[in-house]
Design a protein around this motif. Structure first.
Motif, PDB file in Angstrom:
ATOM      1  N   PHE A 184       1.011  -1.257   0.131  1.00 30.10           N
ATOM      2  CA  PHE A 184      -0.356  -0.349   0.021  1.00 30.10           C
ATOM      3  C   PHE A 184       1.140   1.541  -0.047  1.00 30.10           C
ATOM      4  CE2 PHE A 184      -3.363  -2.625   2.797  1.00 30.10           C
ATOM      5  CZ  PHE A 184      -3.904  -3.880   1.390  1.00 30.10           C
ATOM      6  N   SER A 185       2.183   1.291   0.955  1.00 33.95           N
ATOM      7  CA  SER A 185       2.603   2.257   1.454  1.00 33.95           C
ATOM      8  C   SER A 185       3.322   2.511  -0.316  1.00 33.95           C
ATOM      9  CB  SER A 185       3.829   2.491   1.753  1.00 33.95           C
ATOM     10  OG  SER A 185       3.064   2.233   3.343  1.00 33.95           O
ATOM     11  N   MET A 186       3.948   1.403  -0.934  1.00 35.08           N
ATOM     12  CA  MET A 186       5.327   1.513  -2.338  1.00 35.08           C
ATOM     13  C   MET A 186       4.104   2.370  -3.089  1.00 35.08           C
ATOM     14  SD  MET A 186       5.702  -1.348  -4.268  1.00 35.08           S
ATOM     15  CE  MET A 186       6.161  -1.762  -5.875  1.00 35.08           C
ATOM     16  N   ALA A 187       2.560   1.575  -3.647  1.00 35.31           N
ATOM     17  CA  ALA A 187       2.052   2.116  -4.553  1.00 35.31           C
ATOM     18  C   ALA A 187       1.737   4.271  -3.988  1.00 35.31           C
ATOM     19  CB  ALA A 187       0.292   1.816  -3.953  1.00 35.31           C
ATOM     20  N   THR A 188       1.433   3.890  -3.202  1.00 30.32           N
ATOM     21  CA  THR A 188       0.858   5.653  -2.735  1.00 30.32           C
ATOM     22  C   THR A 188       2.552   6.714  -3.565  1.00 30.32           C
ATOM     23  OG1 THR A 188      -0.185   5.768  -0.784  1.00 30.32           O
ATOM     24  CG2 THR A 188       0.291   7.701  -1.558  1.00 30.32           C
ATOM     25  N   ALA A 189       3.420   6.045  -2.584  1.00 31.55           N
ATOM     26  CA  ALA A 189       4.911   6.387  -3.279  1.00 31.55           C
ATOM     27  C   ALA A 189       5.068   6.944  -5.051  1.00 31.55           C
ATOM     28  CB  ALA A 189       5.820   5.377  -2.232  1.00 31.55           C
ATOM     29  N   ALA A 190       4.836   5.607  -5.617  1.00 30.19           N
ATOM     30  CA  ALA A 190       4.939   5.906  -6.916  1.00 30.19           C
ATOM     31  C   ALA A 190       3.825   6.283  -8.229  1.00 30.19           C
ATOM     32  CB  ALA A 190       4.251   4.512  -7.450  1.00 30.19           C
ATOM     33  N   CYS A 191       2.963   6.227  -7.182  1.00 29.96           N
ATOM     34  CA  CYS A 191       1.541   6.854  -7.613  1.00 29.96           C
ATOM     35  C   CYS A 191       1.782   8.343  -7.760  1.00 29.96           C
ATOM     36  CB  CYS A 191       0.328   6.944  -6.491  1.00 29.96           C
ATOM     37  SG  CYS A 191      -0.812   5.432  -7.073  1.00 29.96           S
ATOM     38  N   ARG A 192       2.676   8.515  -6.344  1.00 31.23           N
ATOM     39  CA  ARG A 192       3.342  10.734  -6.478  1.00 31.23           C
ATOM     40  C   ARG A 192       4.316  10.845  -7.486  1.00 31.23           C
ATOM     41  NH1 ARG A 192       2.266  13.581  -2.290  1.00 31.23           N
ATOM     42  NH2 ARG A 192       0.915  12.480  -0.562  1.00 31.23           N
ATOM     43  N   GLU A 193       4.792   9.448  -6.951  1.00 25.23           N
ATOM     44  CA  GLU A 193       6.221   9.896  -8.628  1.00 25.23           C
ATOM     45  C   GLU A 193       5.699  10.049  -9.707  1.00 25.23           C
ATOM     46  OE1 GLU A 193       9.361   6.790  -7.627  1.00 25.23           O
ATOM     47  OE2 GLU A 193       9.846   7.640  -5.726  1.00 25.23           O
ATOM     48  N   ASN A 194       4.975   9.303  -9.928  1.00 19.26           N
ATOM     49  CA  ASN A 194       4.641   8.822 -11.220  1.00 19.26           C
ATOM     50  C   ASN A 194       3.402  10.297 -11.393  1.00 19.26           C
ATOM     51  OD1 ASN A 194       6.393   6.650 -13.095  1.00 19.26           O
ATOM     52  ND2 ASN A 194       5.483   6.239 -11.532  1.00 19.26           N
ATOM     53  N   GLU A 195       2.822  11.364 -10.450  1.00 21.71           N
ATOM     54  CA  GLU A 195       1.773  11.858 -11.201  1.00 21.71           C
ATOM     55  C   GLU A 195       1.989  12.903 -12.738  1.00 21.71           C
ATOM     56  OE1 GLU A 195      -2.303  13.966 -10.274  1.00 21.71           O
ATOM     57  OE2 GLU A 195      -1.154  12.365  -9.897  1.00 21.71           O
ATOM     58  N   ASN A 196       3.177  13.240 -12.524  1.00 22.49           N
ATOM     59  CA  ASN A 196       3.694  14.163 -13.627  1.00 22.49           C
ATOM     60  C   ASN A 196       4.532  13.082 -14.986  1.00 22.49           C
ATOM     61  OD1 ASN A 196       2.128  16.806 -12.522  1.00 22.49           O
ATOM     62  ND2 ASN A 196       3.891  16.952 -11.117  1.00 22.49           N
ATOM     63  N   THR A 197       4.380  12.479 -14.863  1.00 23.98           N
ATOM     64  CA  THR A 197       5.437  11.737 -16.135  1.00 23.98           C
ATOM     65  C   THR A 197       4.625  10.886 -16.864  1.00 23.98           C
ATOM     66  OG1 THR A 197       5.611   9.318 -15.229  1.00 23.98           O
ATOM     67  CG2 THR A 197       7.075  11.156 -13.890  1.00 23.98           C
ATOM     68  N   ASN A 198       4.540  10.183 -18.150  1.00 17.88           N
ATOM     69  CA  ASN A 198       4.239   9.504 -19.407  1.00 17.88           C
ATOM     70  C   ASN A 198       3.401   8.264 -18.796  1.00 17.88           C
ATOM     71  OD1 ASN A 198       6.646   8.691 -19.385  1.00 17.88           O
ATOM     72  ND2 ASN A 198       5.756   6.940 -20.654  1.00 17.88           N
ATOM     73  N   VAL A 199       3.546   7.976 -17.256  1.00 13.42           N
ATOM     74  CA  VAL A 199       3.122   6.405 -16.735  1.00 13.42           C
ATOM     75  C   VAL A 199       2.642   7.320 -16.176  1.00 13.42           C
ATOM     76  CG1 VAL A 199       3.628   4.657 -15.924  1.00 13.42           C
ATOM     77  CG2 VAL A 199       5.396   5.567 -17.339  1.00 13.42           C
ATOM     78  N   ARG A 200       0.406   6.362 -16.260  1.00 15.53           N
ATOM     79  CA  ARG A 200      -0.525   6.128 -15.420  1.00 15.53           C
ATOM     80  C   ARG A 200       0.573   4.943 -13.714  1.00 15.53           C
ATOM     81  NH1 ARG A 200      -5.257   4.432 -16.690  1.00 15.53           N
ATOM     82  NH2 ARG A 200      -4.238   4.110 -19.226  1.00 15.53           N
ATOM     83  N   PHE A 201       0.241   5.406 -13.009  1.00 15.26           N
ATOM     84  CA  PHE A 201       0.451   4.446 -12.430  1.00 15.26           C
ATOM     85  C   PHE A 201      -0.496   4.293 -11.592  1.00 15.26           C
ATOM     86  CE2 PHE A 201       0.693   2.326  -7.861  1.00 15.26           C
ATOM     87  CZ  PHE A 201       2.345   1.730  -8.205  1.00 15.26           C
ATOM     88  N   ASN A 202      -1.391   3.472 -11.510  1.00 12.96           N
ATOM     89  CA  ASN A 202      -2.584   2.565 -10.366  1.00 12.96           C
ATOM     90  C   ASN A 202      -2.386   0.944  -9.964  1.00 12.96           C
ATOM     91  OD1 ASN A 202      -4.477   5.168 -10.924  1.00 12.96           O
ATOM     92  ND2 ASN A 202      -3.869   3.937 -13.258  1.00 12.96           N
ATOM     93  N   GLU A 203      -3.125   0.856  -8.160  1.00 15.35           N
ATOM     94  CA  GLU A 203      -3.244   0.228  -7.125  1.00 15.35           C
ATOM     95  C   GLU A 203      -4.440  -0.051  -7.986  1.00 15.35           C
ATOM     96  OE1 GLU A 203      -3.148  -0.767  -2.796  1.00 15.35           O
ATOM     97  OE2 GLU A 203      -3.203   1.341  -3.402  1.00 15.35           O
ATOM     98  N   VAL A 204      -4.440  -1.831  -7.804  1.00 12.32           N
ATOM     99  CA  VAL A 204      -5.908  -2.708  -7.390  1.00 12.32           C
ATOM    100  C   VAL A 204      -5.876  -2.920  -6.296  1.00 12.32           C
ATOM    101  CG1 VAL A 204      -6.879  -4.306  -9.104  1.00 12.32           C
ATOM    102  CG2 VAL A 204      -5.551  -2.471  -9.919  1.00 12.32           C
ATOM    103  N   TYR A 205      -7.191  -2.668  -5.694  1.00 15.02           N
ATOM    104  CA  TYR A 205      -7.093  -3.151  -4.440  1.00 15.02           C
ATOM    105  C   TYR A 205      -8.173  -4.358  -4.172  1.00 15.02           C
ATOM    106  CZ  TYR A 205      -8.259  -2.770   0.353  1.00 15.02           C
ATOM    107  OH  TYR A 205      -8.676  -2.764   1.854  1.00 15.02           O
ATOM    108  N   LEU A 206      -7.885  -5.821  -4.137  1.00 19.14           N
ATOM    109  CA  LEU A 206      -8.618  -7.236  -4.458  1.00 19.14           C
ATOM    110  C   LEU A 206      -8.988  -7.691  -3.078  1.00 19.14           C
ATOM    111  CD1 LEU A 206     -10.019  -9.290  -6.046  1.00 19.14           C
ATOM    112  CD2 LEU A 206      -7.834  -9.937  -5.833  1.00 19.14           C
ATOM    113  N   ALA A 207     -10.562  -7.454  -2.585  1.00 19.46           N
ATOM    114  CA  ALA A 207     -11.369  -7.642  -1.562  1.00 19.46           C
ATOM    115  C   ALA A 207     -11.959  -9.440  -1.482  1.00 19.46           C
ATOM    116  CB  ALA A 207     -11.870  -6.454  -1.649  1.00 19.46           C
ATOM    117  N   PHE A 208     -11.904 -10.242  -2.759  1.00 22.36           N
ATOM    118  CA  PHE A 208     -12.227 -11.035  -2.351  1.00 22.36           C
ATOM    119  C   PHE A 208     -11.522 -11.713  -3.577  1.00 22.36           C
ATOM    120  CE2 PHE A 208     -14.073  -8.112  -5.820  1.00 22.36           C
ATOM    121  CZ  PHE A 208     -13.605  -9.423  -7.019  1.00 22.36           C
TER     122      PHE A 208
END
Length: 237
Positions: A159-183
Motif C-alpha cells: 500500500f505504501s509503495m503504491a502511494t509513493a509510486a503514484c506521487r512519483e508518476n503524477e506528472n510523468t507519461n506513466v499512469r501508475f495505479n493500484e488494484v485493491y482486490l477484496a475477494f
C-alpha cells in the motif's frame, strides 16, 4: 501494437492480467519461472498467440532487470505497460506461529518482488515516453482486514509503495495505479471447484484501467463482482 510486461504472469491474478491485456488488443511479454510455468500459462489462456515468454527469477533483485536489459538490446519486444502481481502464501496461520524463515520468504515474494519489478522497469517506461504508458500493481484487502496474518502484513508494505509510486508518476507519461482486490480470484478451473471468481472474469478490471486515461495515481477498489466492470477509483493522495 502495444505490449504489456507481466510480472507474476502464471499466478491467479497474473492469468487475469494476461487475458485482460490480450482482450484489450495488446501483446504480452510474460515472465515465467521455467518451461513448466510457461506451459501452465499457455494452457490457461488457451493459446500462445500474442504472448512472448521469457524465463527469469522475479524473486531475485536482478530478475526483472535482466529482462529489461534484453528488451533494450532488442532481443525481446519493447513494452509500454507493466502489470505486477507476484504473491506469496495465502494461508491461515497465527502471528505467533510464523517462523522467521517463512516471514522473510513471504516478504520477498509478496513485497520485494513487486518492488524490484517497479524499480527496474519504470525508468525504461519514462525513457520511452509513450504517451499512454501504465504501471499497475495488484494488492489485497487482507492488508486492512488482517484475517490472514501472513499475507496481510505484506500488503501493508505494498500500500505504501503504491502511494509513493503514484506521487512519483503524477506528472510523468506513466499512469501508475493500484488494484485493491477484496475477494478471492483463481484460474478458471480452480475457481469453479472452489466457488470463487474466475481469472477470466477479473480480466475486465485491467481492460478497464487500460481503456480509461482518467484513472491515474489512484486506487481502483474492487469490493465485489460488480466492481469488475463498474470501476471505482480514488486518488491515492
Amino acid at each position: 501494437m502495444e505490449t504489456v510486461l507481466i510480472v507474476g504472469a502464471t499466478g491467479n491474478i497474473g492469468i487475469a492480467a494476461v487475458k485482460g491485456a490480450l482482450q484489450s488488443g495488446r501483446n504480452v511479454l510474460a515472465i515465467v519461472r521455467n518451461e513448466s510455468s510457461a506451459d501452465k500459462l499457455v494452457k490457461q489462456i488457451g493459446s500462445s498467440e500474442g504472448i512472448t515468454l521469457v524465463e527469469a527469477d522475479v524473486l531475485s533483485d536482478t530478475g526483472v532487470r535482466a529482462v529489461v536489459e534484453q528488451v533494450r538490446a532488442g532481443s525481446l519486444p519493447a513494452f509500454q505497460h507493466v502489470y505486477s502481481c507476484v504473491g506469496g502464501e495465502y494461508v491461515d496461520i497465527s502471528l505467533k506461529d510464523i517462523t522467521t524463515e517463512r516471514l522473510r520468504y513471504n516478504l520477498t515474494t509478496s513485497f520485494e518482488s513487486n518492488f524490484f519489478a517497479y524499480r527496474d522497469s519504470i525508468e525504461y517506461l519514462i525513457e520511452q515516453n509513450h504517451p499512454s504508458s501504465t504501471w499497475t500493481l495488484c494488492t489485497g484487502a487482507q492488508g486492512d482486514m488482517g484475517i490472514r496474518a501472513l499475507p496481510a502484513m505484506t500488503q501493508g508494505a505494498l500500500f505504501s509503495m503504491a502511494t509513493a509510486a503514484c506521487r512519483e508518476n503524477e506528472n510523468t507519461n506513466v499512469r501508475f495505479n493500484e488494484v485493491y482486490l477484496a475477494f478471492r480470484v483463481e484460474v478458471d478451473d480452480d475457481a469453479v471447484a472452489h466457488g470463487v471468481v474466475k481469472a477470466s472474469e477479473f480480466a475486465a478490471v485491467y481492460e478497464g484501467i487500460l481503456a480509461n486515461s482518467e484513472i491515474r495515481s489512484s486506487r481502483v477498489s474492487v469490493w465485489d463482482v460488480g466492481g469488475m466492470t463498474d470501476l471505482k477509483w480514488a486518488k491515492k493522495f
